[in-house]
Every structure is written in structure tokens, then in C-alpha cells.
Design a protein around this motif. Structure first.
Motif, short mmCIF file in Angstrom:
data_model
loop_
_atom_site.label_atom_id
_atom_site.label_comp_id
_atom_site.label_asym_id
_atom_site.label_seq_id
_atom_site.Cartn_x
_atom_site.Cartn_y
_atom_site.Cartn_z
N VAL A 54 0.13 -8.21 -6.55
CA VAL A 54 -0.82 -7.34 -5.87
C VAL A 54 -2.21 -7.97 -5.72
CG1 VAL A 54 -1.57 -6.13 -7.96
CG2 VAL A 54 -1.66 -4.96 -5.74
N ASP A 77 2.96 1.57 -3.29
CA ASP A 77 2.22 1.38 -4.54
C ASP A 77 2.85 0.30 -5.41
OD1 ASP A 77 0.55 3.34 -3.68
OD2 ASP A 77 1.40 4.94 -4.93
N ASP A 94 -3.36 0.72 -7.32
CA ASP A 94 -3.02 1.33 -6.02
C ASP A 94 -4.20 2.16 -5.51
OD1 ASP A 94 -2.46 2.95 -8.25
OD2 ASP A 94 -1.33 4.35 -7.02
N GLU A 150 0.83 -1.21 0.00
CA GLU A 150 0.00 0.00 0.00
C GLU A 150 0.86 1.25 0.00
OE1 GLU A 150 -3.77 0.13 2.45
OE2 GLU A 150 -2.86 -1.71 3.21
#
Lengths: 453, 453
Positions: A251, A232, B252, A229
């Protein structure tokens, strides 16, 4: 932020499928279903009551079975696995890549696991063992082994030719190639964007990025999530304590971690597990809920016992029985607010011992202000209702005491529980309300006994 | 899943910074701070009480100010903005790219916004206006305008030469190039991985992927999040209703959406806002909490009023006053469990009208089973305690009634609230406990009045 069900694509899709099924359009339903992503099929299955779920599960193409299983929550997965015979199951999970296999193999019947492992070649068997050697909620447990590595001395030109020769292309979600030395130690990453924009004559060393730190395999899932987080990240390399490259985390898996953690926090407060299946069989749910109700019953009777100590007082001033829930619930609400803030602060790593002291002071101050306001309001109402200034004074005092106790417990309980290795998100609420009930009744009825009789 | 604070990298970093500050090592603290990612700096700031926060904020390099502000929750952002003079603020946010600017411009003092907008060139001003024309929590509000587009007829070779000529390289988090026609309509995406592995002589049309559907700018943030989760997306193109490419959404930002939604659900139950600053000024917090306590007070007095109707009964059988909290709290716990499951199901789009009927039936069945079990247990305890079979029978009946009512309310309340456009995550809990309190006291004291006097 919840969108009305109507405009929600999932809900709509679900309704469509339902209609087709009701009209008996099995073929059509099958086509609709198998045109979806496996994750979407999994989501649909979780949205269906048992009977329909089993029906739909049979419509899913065998080739998708394995992947769909990996996307399901444990409860639903077990439910569907029970419907499959050994042959189907082995075929379904045998086709999975090692990392996905590792995620569900624990949930398979031993016999099946045996079959599956037998069906694997040595290399995949080793990979599986390696994957299983890490805790499910650790970086090692999250990582995939599908890394594509290059060496610093290669030129980008060579790298590109090398990529074109890769038989089955690059794995999904690849934003960089991992740069390692001859021994396989992690050096840095070469972003595809840099590979594409730098001069082909440049060396990997010249184009690579050094400031992506590799993640130790021992990190917890939530530490990984925070790293993703805050930086990114799309993918991150995972290394052992010697810095040897083990694999990479993508991710999409991190998003799942965040989702699960949120579910855990939200459902935990009600004593539910994040694997809870909304459409679980009645008996299973009943058994699970019973436990939580039992815990609550103990605390409820503790409160009742406190009240019991004041039977004589209540006998003489029945108004106390009428007003005592007000004292308890005001404390419960105020305490829950503090508790919730603290639990979240801990989860985000925003609370340390020092700031806890500050938070405690602040919450006590907030409680002090609110207790004054609401003590007056309640006292006024009590006065108007029962025309008894003493009762008004007693309840005002009791509410002040209880709100302060609530803030104190709400701020310190989560830290205390964490110290004891107990999950605050799970136990915090029950314990807090026990405190506010007991303190509330004790203060109110105790003061009443002292001053009203 | 919460890791012990000690092993938590954030908490550790926080403690380190604190120590340096206490030893007065401003320089050192500044260096530590500015070596971090802007998101990490923001996280640190949110983890500090006001005084230290202001101190640390002054240590942040001016060049980072703007970006840090974009990562902060509204409350903290406002706090820090108040500390900056116009010049600083304009300089800080003026340097932001248009999309980040759009995210925070609403929170700026009007005068500043004016200054900033004046300082923008026409192109950026237009972009900003466009960005602001979409709701913050819509796909349009989430999207960035930093798209890199190619045409289907180009050869990959040409594309690669084009990329090398890009002055400032490709934007962060670029996993694909967006393929558009001459008019700018979205056609598909060319994954960098395909660009790199296909024959350079191939055309974009041959290498591109068609099955990435563009996201309409009007979709809600949570619909976008679901799409990303279920399709394992890293980036997704955003189009208007004519299919014209408007921009792209990166994972993100989607992760932030999921985090915010989770916070909203978790904090909402306690009547807190997800923008809540753990270290907000006492008065601000006190005012916000007061509101929630006030709401609860109303419901508490409603319950008290119900009890008041039975003063005479309680006068004669004080045991009722002792036991009535047990009836109420058992209902509250059971109802909260059902409510929590339903709210989550709605948020995930797993609940539709039909399945709600099924869920209701299931929850009622679960409640029926548990009410039998616990009614017996409570009756037994009551009997042993007060040696009064009638009281035991009455409380058993009351608990049965309340658990059934709790399941009923817990299953239907969220849907009803959503229909009324009220956020179930916020109001559900309060209303539910009101129901279980009222029903609990009414059933228990009512039956007692009928059968015990």
C-alpha cells in the motif's frame, strides 16, 4: 485543508534544521538528520534551495544515501547524483534491494549502472532484469519480489514453525502470506490475523481467503490504486497471464502513485511536470516554462487576430474594446468548471460515453441558466456605464453564446483529447481558453459589427 | 497517467451494468451489484445520472445500504438519503459500527439521528459521542476504536492463546497489537510479524517495537497523512495529551484523506467543492457555479474599468485593443505557474518563510529571462503586423512588467492568503489573474498613452 505552516511538523522540522545550520552546528544538524526516516530526509532535501540542499546532502550518512535517493523526485535526485563520485554512488545504490534499485537505475549515468550491475550477484541481476522488464507505471513496475509463500496442504502449526525459522523475519508491511500450488500458481492469501486466530491444527486451505483476486502485472498503476482504494487492501499479489505469482504490491507504493497522479493533475494544468523541483536552477525552469508560454502565445495571437478582424468596428465603438475581456473571461471561468469536472470524472473512471451525453446536457442546461442571469447583469452594467441599449443587448447575446460554447467544449474536450491519446490534464486548459477567447471575441465583436454600425 | 476508458475496470463494470439495466434485467443487475464491495457500489452510484442512480440504489441489498452510504461523497449521500424512509434509514445506519456512524450522522435529518441514537445501547452511544467530539478532519475524527491491546509482561505464547479466544477474530487491517500499561497509556506496538517470528517464550516487552510514535488526537488529517506516507505506516495508534490510548488510524482512511485533499486542490481552482456531484441537479449546480462566475465578473469589470480609462488612447491606436489580450494572458499563464508551485509547496510543508524568499528570487529571475525572450518575440510579431516600432517597444515593455508582476504575485499570494486564513487553492487563481489583467492592461495602455500619442 492546508494547515497553517506553523503547526505543520515538516515545516517546523525544516526551520529547526535551518537554524542549527546557520549557527554552524554541522555535527548537531547531522545527528538531527540521520535520526529521521529516509523518506523524511528526502522530504527535507526537497524543501531546501540548492546550496543548503547540497550542504545537507553531505551530512546524510552514506548508509542512508541509497534509500533517500529512491524517495526523491527525478529532478532533485539527478541534482544530488551529480554531486556524488562513482565510488559513493555505486556503494549507495548497490546496497539497495533489487526493487528499489530498479526504480532509480534508469536515472543513473550509464557508467554507474554498469558498475552497479557488475557488483550484483547473478540472482540479483536476474531479479533486476525482471523488474526492469515492466513499465514503471504498471503493476509489474510497482511490485516487489519479497513474497512469502505457503502451500494449501500445510497446517498452520507448520506455517508458524516455518516463519520462526525465517532468518531475517518477515518483510515490512506483511498482512498475509501468499498461498500457491506446487507450480507456483496463485491460489489465495492467508491473513496473519487468520493464521493467529485459527486452530493450529487447521490446514492453510481451511484458513485462507479466496476472494483476494491477484492483480495482472499488465494493469496500469491507476487501476492498481483504484483496486486498493475500493477493496481497502494493504498488499496484493501480482501474477502473469498464466496466473503464476510474480510478486506483491504494498500500500505504501500505492499511496505514492495516488500522490503522483494528484500532482500530475494539479501541476499539469499549469503546464508543469510532477517531477518539477520547486528549487530547480533558474535556467532549467526558465527553459521549461518558456515552452508553455510559447504555446499560450500562439493561442493569444489567435485571439488577437480575431479582434484584428474588427478594428474598424472598435474604431467606431471603443466601448467594445473595454467590454470584450468581460465576455472572454466569463466564458473561460464557466468552461474551466465544466472541464475540471470532466477531467476528474475521466480519471476516476466515472465517465463513460453514455454518461458523457447526460453530463453534456446537464452542463449545457447549467450554462443556459447562468448565461441568462449573468447576461442580464452584464447588460445592465454596460447600459449604466455606456448608456447604450444596443451595446447592452450585444454583450448579453455574446455572453450567452460564449457560456454555452464553454460548457460544450468543457464537456467534450477531455474525451476528445483522451481519444487522441493527449493528456487532458495537460492540454485541456489551454485549448479550452482558446475556444472561449475566440468564440467570445468573435460573438461580441461580430454581433456588434452587424447591429451597431 | 489517465488510462484509456476502455481498459479502465470501473468504466467497463459501469457499462456492463448499464447494458443489463437497459435490457431490463433487474434481477441480474441486482446480483451483479450486490456481489461487489460496498466501496465499488458507492463508486458505481456516483458514476450514474440521477434517474439511473435511484434505480440502482433500490437494487442494493438493505444490508449493504449503511456501508455504501459511508463511502459516498456528501452530495450523493444526501441525494440517496432523501429516497429512504425513516425505517429503512434507521435500519441501515443503525447496523454501522460506531466509527462509520460518526462519519455520516451529521448528514442525517435530525429526526433520524434521534431515532438512531435511541436505538443504540449505552456503550455504543458513549462511543459515538466520543467519536463526534473530534473534528472530522482531525486524527481523532479519523480514528477507529477497534484496538486490540496487550501488556508488556505477557509472553507471546499467552498473547497467541488470547487471540485465538477472540470471538470475532481480529479487526480488518491489523498489522500490530497495541501495547499499553495497566493505566492504558501507550507504550509501543507488537507487530504480528514479530509475534509470529519471535520465540513464544519471549515477553511482549522483548518483541515489541518502540519507535512507532503515537499520533495526538488533535493532529490535522494532513499531518496524519504525511506521517503515514513518510513512515510507510499501515496503522497508527492515537493518544490524548496524557498519552492515553484512544484508538487507531488505518491506512485505508488515510488514502481517502489524500484523495480528498487532491480533489480539493484540483477542483478548488475552478471554484468547485470536492463534494461536488458530477450528476448533481441542474439547479443546484447552476446556483453553485453562479457564485464563482459572480466573483469573476467583479474582477473582469475591474479589468474593463482599467481599459475604460484609456478609451481615448484606444480610439487613436486601435492596434492596442487588438494586442492587449496578449499582454494580459501571458501574465496570467506565467503567474499561474508560479502560483501552482507555491500552493503545492505550502500543502506539502516544503515552503517556509526563508525558502519563500529564495523561491521569490528564483521565480523573478525565471520571469526576467522569459520576459526578455517573449517580449522580443511579441515585439517582432507586433512590428510585422502593424509596422509600428513604437507599438512594438510599448508591448515589449508591458509584457516584461507583467511577467515580473505575475511572478511576484504568484510567489507571495498563497502565503499571504494562508496568513489571512483564506484557502489559497480556492482563491489564489482568481486573485492572481485579476492582478495580471490589471497590471497588464495598465502597463500596456499606460505606456502607450505616454509614448504613442
Amino acid at each position: 485543508m492546508t494547515a497553517p505552516a506553523s503547526s505543520n511538523p515538516e515545516a517546523t522540522r525544516l526551520e529547526d534544521l535551518r537554524q542549527v545550520l546557520e549557527q554552524g552546528g554541522m555535527r548537531k544538524a547531522g545527528r538531527m538528520l540521520n535520526a529521521l526516516q529516509t523518506a523524511e530526509i528526502a522530504h527535507l532535501l526537497e524543501s531546501l534551495p540548492p546550496k543548503e540542499r547540497e550542504l545537507v546532502w553531505n551530512l546524510v550518512d552514506a548508509e542512508h544515501d541509497g534509500e533517500v535517493l529512491t524517495y526523491l523526485h527525478d529532478d532533485v535526485r539527478e541534482h544530488l547524483i551529480q554531486l556524488m563520485d562513482t565510488g559513493e554512488l555505486v556503494a549507495a545504490v548497490g546496497s539497495l534491494d533489487t526493487d528499489d534499485l530498479a526504480d532509480i537505475v534508469q536515472d543513473l549515468p550509464v557508467a554507474i549502472t554498469h558498475e552497479v550491475v557488475k557488483s550484483l550477484d547473478q540472482q540479483r541481476r536476474d531479479r533486476l532484469e525482471k523488474a526492469l522488464s515492466y513499465a514503471e507505471d504498471s503493476a509489474g513496475g510497482l511490485m516487489n519480489s519479497d513474497t512469502v509463500t505457503v502451500r494449501p496442504e500445510m497446517t498452520l502449526d507448520v506455517v508458524m514453525r516455518y516463519l520462526r525459522r525465517l532468518r531475517d523475519g518477515l518483510p515490512d508491511i506483511t498482512d498475509n502470506l501468499i498461498v500457491v500450488n506446487r507450480k507456483g500458481h496463485y491460489l489465495g492469501v492467508l491473513y496473519l490475523t487468520d493464521l493467529l486466530t485459527h486452530d493450529p491444527e487447521d490446514s492453510v486451505a481451511e484458513a485462507m481467503t479466496l476472494d483476494v483476486q491477484a492483480i495482472p502485472a499488465t494493469w496500469s498503476a491507476r487501476e492498481v490504486a483504484t483496486r486498493f482504494e475500493q477493496h481497502d487492501l494493504v498488499t496484493a499479489p501480482v501474477v502473469d497471464d498464466e496466473g503464476l505469482l510474480l510478486g506483491r504490491i504494498t500500500v505504501d507504493d500505492v499511496v505514492d502513485v495516488i500522490r503522483e497522479e494528484a500532482d500530475h493533475q494539479f501541476l499539469g494544468q499549469a503546464g508543469l511536470s510532477e517531477t518539477e523541483d520547486m528549487f530547480a536552477p533558474v535556467l532549467l525552469s526558465a527553459r521549461r516554462r518558456a515552452l508553455w508560454l510559447g504555446v499560450n502565445l500562439l493561442t493569444a495571437f489567435l485571439a488577437a487576430w480575431v479582434i484584428g478582424q474588427f478594428e474598424a468596428t472598435i474604431q467606431q465603438v471603443v466601448a467594445l474594446a473595454v467590454l470584450m475581456p468581460v465576455v472572454a473571461s466569463m466564458g473561460g471561468i464557466a468552461g474551466t468548471q465544466t472541464l475540471t469536472l470532466t477531467i476528474r470524472g475521466l480519471a476516476l473512471g466515472q465517465l463513460t460515453l453514455k454518461s458523457t451525453r447526460w453530463l453534456l446536457a446537464k452542463e449545457m442546461a447549467v450554462a443556459a441558466i447562468n448565461s441568462v442571469i449573468w447576461a442580464l447583469v452584464v447588460a445592465l452594467i454596460a447600459q449604466l456605464w455606456f448608456k447604450d441599449a444596443d451595446i447592452a443587448l450585444v454583450i448579453a447575446a455574446a455572453i450567452t453564446i460564449n457560456l454555452l460554447a464553454a460548457a460544450f467544449a468543457g464537456a467534450l474536450l477531455p474525451l476528445a483529447l483522451q481519444r487522441l491519446g493527449i493528456d487532458p490534464a495537460l492540454a485541456g486548459g489551454v485549448i479550452l481558453t482558446t475556444v472561449t477567447d475566440v468564440v467570445g471575441f468573435l460573438a461580441f465583436l461580430g454581433l456588434a459589427t452587424l447591429f451597431l454600425l
